[in-house]
Scaffold this active site. Structure first.
Site, PDB file in Angstrom:
ATOM      1  N   TYR A  67      44.798  22.174  29.374  1.00 23.03           N
ATOM      2  CA  TYR A  67      45.367  23.149  30.806  1.00 23.03           C
ATOM      3  C   TYR A  67      45.835  22.522  31.653  1.00 23.03           C
ATOM      4  CZ  TYR A  67      41.044  27.051  30.583  1.00 23.03           C
ATOM      5  OH  TYR A  67      40.350  27.726  29.744  1.00 23.03           O
ATOM      6  N   HIS A 147      37.458  25.083  21.967  1.00 19.28           N
ATOM      7  CA  HIS A 147      37.748  26.255  22.914  1.00 19.28           C
ATOM      8  C   HIS A 147      38.136  27.262  22.152  1.00 19.28           C
ATOM      9  CE1 HIS A 147      41.232  26.388  26.336  1.00 19.28           C
ATOM     10  NE2 HIS A 147      40.890  27.399  26.055  1.00 19.28           N
ATOM     11  N   SER A 225      38.501  35.515  32.094  1.00 23.11           N
ATOM     12  CA  SER A 225      39.776  36.292  32.935  1.00 23.11           C
ATOM     13  C   SER A 225      38.704  37.517  32.942  1.00 23.11           C
ATOM     14  CB  SER A 225      40.322  36.710  31.770  1.00 23.11           C
ATOM     15  OG  SER A 225      41.541  37.700  31.685  1.00 23.11           O
ATOM     16  N   PRO A 226      37.620  37.366  33.525  1.00 15.59           N
ATOM     17  CA  PRO A 226      37.026  39.004  34.453  1.00 15.59           C
ATOM     18  C   PRO A 226      38.000  39.738  35.050  1.00 15.59           C
ATOM     19  CG  PRO A 226      36.584  36.588  35.904  1.00 15.59           C
ATOM     20  CD  PRO A 226      37.562  36.684  34.481  1.00 15.59           C
ATOM     21  N   LEU A 227      38.785  39.061  35.880  1.00 15.21           N
ATOM     22  CA  LEU A 227      39.194  40.333  36.619  1.00 15.21           C
ATOM     23  C   LEU A 227      40.990  40.740  35.623  1.00 15.21           C
ATOM     24  CD1 LEU A 227      39.695  38.702  40.321  1.00 15.21           C
ATOM     25  CD2 LEU A 227      38.221  40.416  39.335  1.00 15.21           C
ATOM     26  N   GLY A 228      40.934  40.568  34.529  1.00 12.95           N
ATOM     27  CA  GLY A 228      42.210  40.994  33.502  1.00 12.95           C
ATOM     28  C   GLY A 228      43.433  40.145  34.184  1.00 12.95           C
ATOM     29  N   GLY A 230      44.395  38.827  36.641  1.00 14.41           N
ATOM     30  CA  GLY A 230      44.328  39.410  38.124  1.00 14.41           C
ATOM     31  C   GLY A 230      45.115  40.286  38.210  1.00 14.41           C
ATOM     32  N   PHE A 231      45.085  41.435  36.610  1.00 14.57           N
ATOM     33  CA  PHE A 231      45.553  43.150  37.093  1.00 14.57           C
ATOM     34  C   PHE A 231      43.834  43.798  37.745  1.00 14.57           C
ATOM     35  CE2 PHE A 231      44.821  47.015  35.568  1.00 14.57           C
ATOM     36  CZ  PHE A 231      45.650  47.903  35.464  1.00 14.57           C
TER      37      PHE A 231
END
Length: 338
Positions: A67, A147, A225-228, A230-231
């Site tokens: 990252y 990873h 990415s549990p919030l897609g 940010g979507f």
């Protein structure tokens, strides 16, 4: 269902177990704090976000050697850990930051760039860990993941190299990232796996066989990415320059508009419950399995605190059934990374 304001009473986050490793029910994904992910960000803002996460109880911090540029994210996390290391569970990943002379192995992905360069050859694993320890400024890694499974290396060989680090005390627990059920089972036969990190959210289902294998083996699930991307916050209508999501088909302008329209019923349920769409998305994941620990990230302390309140939201079965019905109708346009 309690109102958002009523959820804000300060108290420790609930604790969950990832294969015997106890962590708060919601962690913090630090990837968003490096430039080139969601546009530009400076280190001062990144450190403020990390301190806010730790102060709010998200003491399970997830990073990676890949990252940011040249270990940037791990160094940032390391600075935030100074003086607080013993209160934090540190997870990092390897094989995505390749030193000079290490051959890149292509790993195919669904984003516009088509593939990632990885190398999980066991000959390099100790060197990766030593580099991460230096960047993080610590003497141990609590949870260490390859990873991505390297297509050119037997996966069990990579796992065996991490097992050697655990035997030496450099690493405490083995994690796996972006694997299949078969790879999880094969790895677990070499060394017990604490957690599998996988993309899972209201707009990306988990593979049922992987979830079943994790439950059978007593392995925790860490949704990335549990919030897609940010979507699922309900606030993404366009992307700024420099945002990596320009590579993601789901964020193409036409797809983004369509997807926002299709997820309106889910946002309506959040409004009815007097919680934010992000809190609903995280509470829904927590409801799926008692050993699931999502790792949302944010650059904004207020959003971090808002997200963490989701650990105190309890969805009853009537609401969960309505959500599942709404999600079954919300057919997403565009692919994901994997």
């Amino acid at each position: 269902m309690p109102a958002t304001s009523a959820l804000s009473e300060a108290r420790p986050l609930p604790v969950r177990s990832l294969g015997g490793l106890d962590v708060p029910a919601l962690g913090f994904g630090a990837m968003v704090l490096s430039p080139g992910v969601y546009g530009e960000v400076d280190d001062a803002r990144g450190e403020r976000a990390l301190r806010a996460a730790l102060d709010a109880g998200a003491t399970f911090i997830d990073t990676s050697d890949g990252y940011g540029v040249d270990g940037h994210n791990e160094r940032l996390v390391g600075r935030a850990l100074r003086g607080r290391r013993d209160e934090v569970v540190v997870a990092t990943k390897f094989g995505f930051r390749l030193p000079e002379g290490v051959e890149p192995h292509p790993f195919p992905v669904g984003y516009a760039f088509g593939e990632l360069a990885v190398n999980a050859d066991p000959a390099h694993v100790r060197g990766y860990a030593e580099a991460s320890l230096r960047e993080l400024g610590t003497d141990r890694i609590d949870l260490y993941y390859p990873h991505y499974p390297d297509p050119r290396v037997p996966f069990t060989d990579t796992v065996g190299a991490v097992a050697e680090l655990i035997k030496a005390g450099t690493v405490r627990h083995l994690g796996l990232s972006n694997v299949t059920a078969a790879q999880l089972r094969a790895a677990h036969a070499v060394h017990p796996v604490a957690a599998v990190q996988v993309e899972w959210s209201m707009w990306r289902p988990v593979e049922p066989g992987l979830l079943a294998a994790a439950r059978e083996l007593g392995v925790g699930i860490v949704p990335w990415s549990p919030l897609g991307n940010g979507f699922l916050t309900g606030t993404v209508n366009a992307l700024e320059d420099g945002d990596f999501r320009h590579n993601a088909p789901r964020f193409d302008a036409a797809n983004l508009k369509s997807n926002n329209d299709r997820y309106a019923p889910i946002r309506a349920i959040a409004a009815e419950l007097d919680i934010t769409p992000a809190q609903l998305a995280l509470a829904w994941l927590l409801h799926q399995d008692e050993h699931t620990v999502p790792i949302p990230g944010s650059r904004t302390p207020a959003h971090i605190e808002e997200n963490l309140l989701a650990a105190r939201v309890k969805l009853d079965e009537e609401v969960a059934t309505r959500l599942d019905a709404a999600l079954s109708e919300a057919k997403v346009e565009g692919g994901t990374l994997l």
